[in-house]
Design an enzyme around this catalytic site. Structure first.
Site, mmCIF file in Angstrom:
data_model
loop_
_atom_site.group_PDB
_atom_site.id
_atom_site.type_symbol
_atom_site.label_atom_id
_atom_site.label_comp_id
_atom_site.label_asym_id
_atom_site.label_seq_id
_atom_site.Cartn_x
_atom_site.Cartn_y
_atom_site.Cartn_z
ATOM 1 N N ASP A 121 0.807 -1.210 0.000
ATOM 2 C CA ASP A 121 0.000 0.000 0.000
ATOM 3 C C ASP A 121 0.843 1.263 0.000
ATOM 4 O O ASP A 121 0.429 2.290 -0.507
ATOM 5 C CB ASP A 121 -0.985 -0.005 1.163
ATOM 6 C CG ASP A 121 -0.302 -0.046 2.521
ATOM 7 O OD1 ASP A 121 0.884 -0.409 2.584
ATOM 8 O OD2 ASP A 121 -0.955 0.278 3.515
ATOM 9 N N ASP A 139 5.295 2.830 0.683
ATOM 10 C CA ASP A 139 6.681 2.491 0.988
ATOM 11 C C ASP A 139 6.888 2.101 2.439
ATOM 12 O O ASP A 139 7.645 1.192 2.730
ATOM 13 C CB ASP A 139 7.606 3.672 0.684
ATOM 14 C CG ASP A 139 7.769 3.939 -0.800
ATOM 15 O OD1 ASP A 139 7.187 3.186 -1.595
ATOM 16 O OD2 ASP A 139 8.462 4.899 -1.138
#
Length: 95
Positions: A55, A57
């Protein structure tokens, strides 16, 4: 819990369970202890995987835009940075 026949240490803090069964009780046990876990089919290795989806980093690491930095190591920073920028602007439809 998994009925694994053996364990193999594959990295510091990472283990492979041989012939393990994917059971919901193991997932719950790991989640309760904040232990990351994944089931990879027998005979597959992480090195064989070609795609990473997440979703954001910070799911992987706490460095801002680290996916771009990983892309640089692979010689593809410009391509990955362009996709990151599109995603941040809401231009990519993930459905």
């Amino acid at each position: 819990m998994t009925r694994a026949t053996s364990t193999e240490r594959i990295a510091p803090g990472a283990y492979r369970l041989a012939n393990a069964f994917q059971e919901k009780s193991l997932a719950a046990w790991c989640e309760a202890r904040e232990i990351d876990h994944a089931f990879v089919p027998e005979g597959r290795r992480f090195a064989d995987l070609k795609l990473l989806a997440m979703d954001m980093d910070s799911t992987l690491i706490t460095i801002d835009e680290c996916i771009d930095e990983i892309g640089e190591m692979a010689g593809r920073k410009a391509e990955i940075a362009a996709i990151t920028a599109q995603a941040m602007r809401g231009e990519i439809d993930y459905t």
